[in-house]
Scaffold this motif. Structure first.
Motif, PDB file in Angstrom:
ATOM      1  N   VAL A 691       0.844  -1.202   0.000  1.00  0.00           N
ATOM      2  CA  VAL A 691       0.000   0.000   0.000  1.00  0.00           C
ATOM      3  C   VAL A 691       0.877   1.249   0.000  1.00  0.00           C
ATOM      4  CG1 VAL A 691      -1.707   1.321   1.301  1.00  0.00           C
ATOM      5  CG2 VAL A 691      -1.961  -1.146   1.088  1.00  0.00           C
ATOM      6  N   GLN A 692       1.957   1.218   0.811  1.00  0.00           N
ATOM      7  CA  GLN A 692       2.873   2.357   0.832  1.00  0.00           C
ATOM      8  C   GLN A 692       3.498   2.574  -0.546  1.00  0.00           C
ATOM      9  OE1 GLN A 692       4.223   4.708   3.600  1.00  0.00           O
ATOM     10  NE2 GLN A 692       4.240   5.472   1.505  1.00  0.00           N
ATOM     11  N   ALA A 693       3.891   1.472  -1.197  1.00  0.00           N
ATOM     12  CA  ALA A 693       4.465   1.589  -2.539  1.00  0.00           C
ATOM     13  C   ALA A 693       3.450   2.172  -3.513  1.00  0.00           C
ATOM     14  CB  ALA A 693       4.946   0.223  -3.017  1.00  0.00           C
ATOM     15  N   SER A 694       2.181   1.759  -3.341  1.00  0.00           N
ATOM     16  CA  SER A 694       1.132   2.292  -4.210  1.00  0.00           C
ATOM     17  C   SER A 694       0.940   3.791  -3.981  1.00  0.00           C
ATOM     18  CB  SER A 694      -0.182   1.541  -3.962  1.00  0.00           C
ATOM     19  OG  SER A 694      -1.220   2.073  -4.759  1.00  0.00           O
ATOM     20  N   VAL A 695       0.980   4.223  -2.690  1.00  0.00           N
ATOM     21  CA  VAL A 695       0.840   5.650  -2.397  1.00  0.00           C
ATOM     22  C   VAL A 695       1.999   6.425  -3.024  1.00  0.00           C
ATOM     23  CG1 VAL A 695       0.817   7.385  -0.564  1.00  0.00           C
ATOM     24  CG2 VAL A 695      -0.463   5.274  -0.289  1.00  0.00           C
ATOM     25  N   THR A 696       3.206   5.887  -2.886  1.00  0.00           N
ATOM     26  CA  THR A 696       4.377   6.553  -3.454  1.00  0.00           C
ATOM     27  C   THR A 696       4.240   6.692  -4.959  1.00  0.00           C
ATOM     28  OG1 THR A 696       5.801   5.713  -1.682  1.00  0.00           O
ATOM     29  CG2 THR A 696       6.882   6.410  -3.718  1.00  0.00           C
ATOM     30  N   ARG A 697       3.841   5.606  -5.601  1.00  0.00           N
ATOM     31  CA  ARG A 697       3.684   5.639  -7.055  1.00  0.00           C
ATOM     32  C   ARG A 697       2.570   6.610  -7.448  1.00  0.00           C
ATOM     33  NH1 ARG A 697       5.098   1.990 -11.136  1.00  0.00           N
ATOM     34  NH2 ARG A 697       3.891   2.255 -13.048  1.00  0.00           N
ATOM     35  N   THR A 698       1.453   6.555  -6.710  1.00  0.00           N
ATOM     36  CA  THR A 698       0.322   7.413  -7.036  1.00  0.00           C
ATOM     37  C   THR A 698       0.682   8.884  -6.837  1.00  0.00           C
ATOM     38  OG1 THR A 698      -1.183   5.659  -6.330  1.00  0.00           O
ATOM     39  CG2 THR A 698      -2.112   7.846  -6.580  1.00  0.00           C
ATOM     40  N   ALA A 699       1.388   9.192  -5.739  1.00  0.00           N
ATOM     41  CA  ALA A 699       1.792  10.576  -5.499  1.00  0.00           C
ATOM     42  C   ALA A 699       2.713  11.072  -6.604  1.00  0.00           C
ATOM     43  CB  ALA A 699       2.482  10.681  -4.140  1.00  0.00           C
ATOM     44  N   GLU A 700       3.611  10.207  -7.057  1.00  0.00           N
ATOM     45  CA  GLU A 700       4.515  10.590  -8.143  1.00  0.00           C
ATOM     46  C   GLU A 700       3.733  10.824  -9.435  1.00  0.00           C
ATOM     47  OE1 GLU A 700       8.605   8.902 -10.260  1.00  0.00           O
ATOM     48  OE2 GLU A 700       7.869   8.000  -8.401  1.00  0.00           O
ATOM     49  N   LEU A 701       2.805   9.928  -9.724  1.00  0.00           N
ATOM     50  CA  LEU A 701       1.952  10.117 -10.900  1.00  0.00           C
ATOM     51  C   LEU A 701       1.156  11.415 -10.790  1.00  0.00           C
ATOM     52  CD1 LEU A 701       0.544   6.511 -11.330  1.00  0.00           C
ATOM     53  CD2 LEU A 701       1.714   7.785 -13.120  1.00  0.00           C
ATOM     54  N   LEU A 702       0.635  11.657  -9.590  1.00  0.00           N
ATOM     55  CA  LEU A 702      -0.180  12.845  -9.367  1.00  0.00           C
ATOM     56  C   LEU A 702       0.642  14.117  -9.571  1.00  0.00           C
ATOM     57  CD1 LEU A 702      -3.003  13.761  -8.542  1.00  0.00           C
ATOM     58  CD2 LEU A 702      -2.267  13.641  -6.154  1.00  0.00           C
ATOM     59  N   GLU A 703       1.870  14.098  -9.085  1.00  0.00           N
ATOM     60  CA  GLU A 703       2.747  15.247  -9.308  1.00  0.00           C
ATOM     61  C   GLU A 703       2.909  15.527 -10.797  1.00  0.00           C
ATOM     62  OE1 GLU A 703       6.504  14.848  -7.454  1.00  0.00           O
ATOM     63  OE2 GLU A 703       5.713  14.663  -5.421  1.00  0.00           O
TER      64      GLU A 703
END
Length: 718
Positions: A691-703
């Motif tokens: 889940v943490q990896a998903s948040v990291t990836r999602t935040a990067e995508l969102l940026e």
């Protein structure tokens, strides 16, 4: 076996086709491979000059010599990693300054890949991201989540058909949810064999989370030169959104009548749980921002999937704990824990959704619900003894495992068993009856194929008409939650069995050697003391945990615990007042090191006012504490890690980013709470990490997405 090159596979070897080195692209874009640090184009798609409106070709040109602002737009990102998620830039190329979106990434062997597509219209992020994330978080069941996901993707992409496709344990896929245009044949409930998606394709789905095919009838555009001058080998195109697709897959789609596709990966718990598969019946282009939103939503949906599946496990654990409490009450009331298991069959059967259960113990058989006869139950015990020992053993087709047991399929087609002692033939077993059912496949998956030169022969099947298979001799599959619940109940019963056999030892001294032998081989640390607290027996598991000389009395235990006073109080109540002690202690020193333990200490009475002795069981809860620590680290770090953006934004875009990130983090924290309420402690840290990896990836995508959306209009005005 030889590995087929891209485009050279047939159905006998397509599982190994090197689809990530396609050597060509789809023609709705252009691809450049740039040497660093001089930023010279050394490899390009054959259509690059024409697509970009350039004269004289592109090979050998430096990026700053390409008309427009491509080099200037790329330059700020050259210090980024660019090896996991491509970054998009809005740029202008050619004498006319045509607008393009360029996606940048670095393949594993170096160089910079620049893929260019015509600039797309902006996406309403508030509508398609913020509201969608709240809808995902609000879904209370897996069915509701998948139905909502299909709706969200259809609204966002406009494809004719959107399916949420779920994989089972064998890799077969099922259309679990679907939304489609009126008049189209429904695929809901259809199953497709695992061979439809080779393992190499599944691995690519894990790396490149969104794949788009714009036109199934496209003519591939080759890379020039074919081999990369940087490596002398085929370019690794794993992260290329323009990469050509396997001819076998193309033919497969043509046979379905599909004209264009988008597929988004659902990575739950660190594995490919399923796909969101979108089909259109005419060519369809989807630009960067929409693809990025699809990936964002897929990440959020996958986190919610993990949370909901963990919630189901948590509900199973609650039932298990209630059953354990019933057993404790039965011991104090009746002197026999087995009444709690078998007086109310519902309490034993419901946690696993079983039709029957049997306890094989001390040469006796106790049953609840619908079960095979005693002779068959003993044969099942012998069959379990022949299997490798495990905390749980499960099968959905007992008759398939042992033909002699096929006759009991009516009540015991499926079996889940947990050992309750270290002795052979002693198990707690749950049964499920056969469920004769019709499985609907999207075409006959068992039909023989002909491998020939005709491209049509490259497809697993040419007909996708519904094909029905009658499945017999199996039960509904056991879920991860079922396995976890069975393991927990089995461990609880095993502890009680061990205690009661120690009771016999204290009551009947002539059985001391036999029972001592059983206690000694137990993997559970056990200590048995007499009425005055003198230690009679400590098994090998206790000695290994203790890491020092075996204590002679119970009074020697507290000094080894951190905070010994609480342990002294618990033992004093046990010995002087006959009160059971349940507590947590931390063992310090010795060979076992510093570790947390759960103590379960019970008096053994010969009459209401006379204790014969005491039995102590110790359970190492290091794993449980590690899971709790993982939860705390997740909660503390999830926001801090994503507080600052890697790229600057104006105030309006920054507010959009903060709002969207808040929704992303909220969904992740909800998932974390439900995961940590689950029963599978061993998997919990890994699931939180995913889940943490998903948040990291999602935040990067969102940026990238918010930055691209905010900069696009600015760059148009440059």
């Amino acid at each position: 076996m030889p590995v087929p090159a891209f485009g050279q596979a047939d159905l006998s070897n397509c599982e190994r086709e090197q689809i990530h080195v396609a050597g060509s692209i789809q023609p709705h874009g252009a691809l450049l491979v740039v040497r660093e640090p001089d930023h010279t184009v050394v490899q390009a798609s054959a259509n690059a000059a024409e697509f970009l409106g350039l004269r004289g070709g592109v090979l050998g040109r430096r990026l700053d010599a390409v008309p427009g602002d491509l080099a200037r737009r790329i330059r700020p990102h050259l210090g980024d990693r660019l090896d996991r998620i491509p970054i998009a830039v809005r740029c202008h190329v050619g004498p006319q300054g045509a607008a393009f979106d360029g996606l940048l990434h670095r393949p594993p062997e170096g160089g910079l890949v620049v893929e260019l597509e015509r600039a797309g219209a902006p996406v309403d992020l508030s509508r398609h991201v913020e509201k969608a994330l709240h809808a995902v978080s609000a879904a209370g069941t897996l069915r509701a989540l998948c139905d909502r996901t299909a709706e969200l993707f259809k609204d966002l992409t406009g494809y004719d058909r959107v399916m949420v496709y779920r994989f089972d344990e064998e890799g077969h896929g099922e259309v679990f949810s679907e939304r489609h245009e009126p008049g189209l044949e429904p695929y809901l409930g259809n199953r497709y064999p695992a061979t439809d998606i080779p393992q190499i394709a599944r691995r690519l789905y894990e790396r490149n989370r969104v794949r788009v095919l714009v036109d199934v009838g496209y003519e591939p555009v080759a890379l020039t030169p074919r081999l990369s001058p940087l490596t002398g080998r085929d370019l690794d195109m794993s992260l290329c959104f323009l990469r050509s697709m396997s001819p076998i897959h193309i033919q497969y789609l043509k046979n379905m009548g599909v004209g264009a596709t988008l597929v988004a990966s659902l990575m739950a718990g660190g594995k490919l749980w399923g796909l969101v598969a979108c089909h259109h019946y005419a060519p369809r282009t989807l630009h960067y921002q929409t693809r990025a939103v699809c990936e964002l939503l897929a990440e959020a949906v996958a986190s919610r999937v993990a949370a909901l599946e963990s919630f189901v496990q948590a509900q199973a654990e609650l039932s298990v704990r209630r059953l354990e409490q019933r057993m404790i009450e039965a011991i104090s009331r009746d002197g026999d824990w087995r009444t709690a298991l078998f007086d109310s069959s519902r309490a034993l059967l419901q946690p696993l959704n079983a039709g029957g259960a049997a306890l094989l113990l001390d040469g006796q058989v106790l049953t609840a619900g619908e079960v095979p006869g005693t002779a068959e139950l003993r044969r099942i015990g012998a069959w379990l003894d022949s299997r490798p020992r495990a905390p749980v053993t499960a099968t959905a087709s007992l008759g398939g495992e042992d033909r002699a047991l096929a006759a009991v399929a009516g009540v015991a087609s499926g079996l889940l068993a947990a050992p309750v002692s270290s002795l052979p033939g002693e198990y707690l077993v749950w049964f499920r009856p056969e469920r004769v059912r019709t499985v609907t496949w999207g075409g006959n998956p068992f039909k023989a194929v002909v491998i020939g030169n005709d491209p049509a022969d490259l497809s697993p099947r040419r007909s996708f008409a519904k094909w029905h298979q009658l499945v017999e001799g199996t039960c509904d599959p056991w879920t991860t939650a079922d396995l976890a619940a069975g393991r927990l109940i089995g461990e609880t019963v095993s502890d009680v069995v061990l205690q009661f056999r120690a009771v016999r030892m204290l009551i009947a001294q002539d059985q001391l050697e036999q029972v001592s032998r059983q206690v000694r081989v137990s993997g559970q640390p056990v200590l048995v003391a007499d009425a005055r607290g003198r230690v009679l027996l400590a098994n090998g598991a206790f000695d290994r945990l203790w890491g020092a000389a075996t204590p002679r009395t119970l009074d020697e235990l507290p000094p080894r615990f951190a905070g010994p006073d609480e342990a002294r109080r618990g033992l004093r109540d046990l010995v002087e007042h006959g009160r059971a002690w349940r507590g947590e202690v931390r063992l310090t020193g010795g060979g076992a090191g510093d570790r947390p333990l759960l103590v379960r200490a019970d008096p053994v009475f010969s009459s209401p006012d006379r204790a014969l002795g005491f039995v102590l069981l110790l359970t190492d809860i290091t794993e449980q504490r590690a899971a709790e620590a993982a939860r705390r680290r997740f909660q503390e770090g999830v926001i801090e890690r994503h507080r600052f953006m890697a790229v600057p934004l104006d105030w309006k875009a920054d507010l959009t980013y903060r709002n969207l990130l808040s929704a992303v983090v909220g969904n992740a924290q909800l998932a974390a709470l439900e995961i940590t309420d689950g029963v599978d402690l061993a998997r919990m840290p890994g699931m939180l990490e995913s889940v943490q990896a998903s948040v990291t990836r999602t935040a990067e995508l969102l940026e990238h997405l918010v930055w691209h959306a905010s900069r696009g209009s600015d760059e148009e005005a440059d």
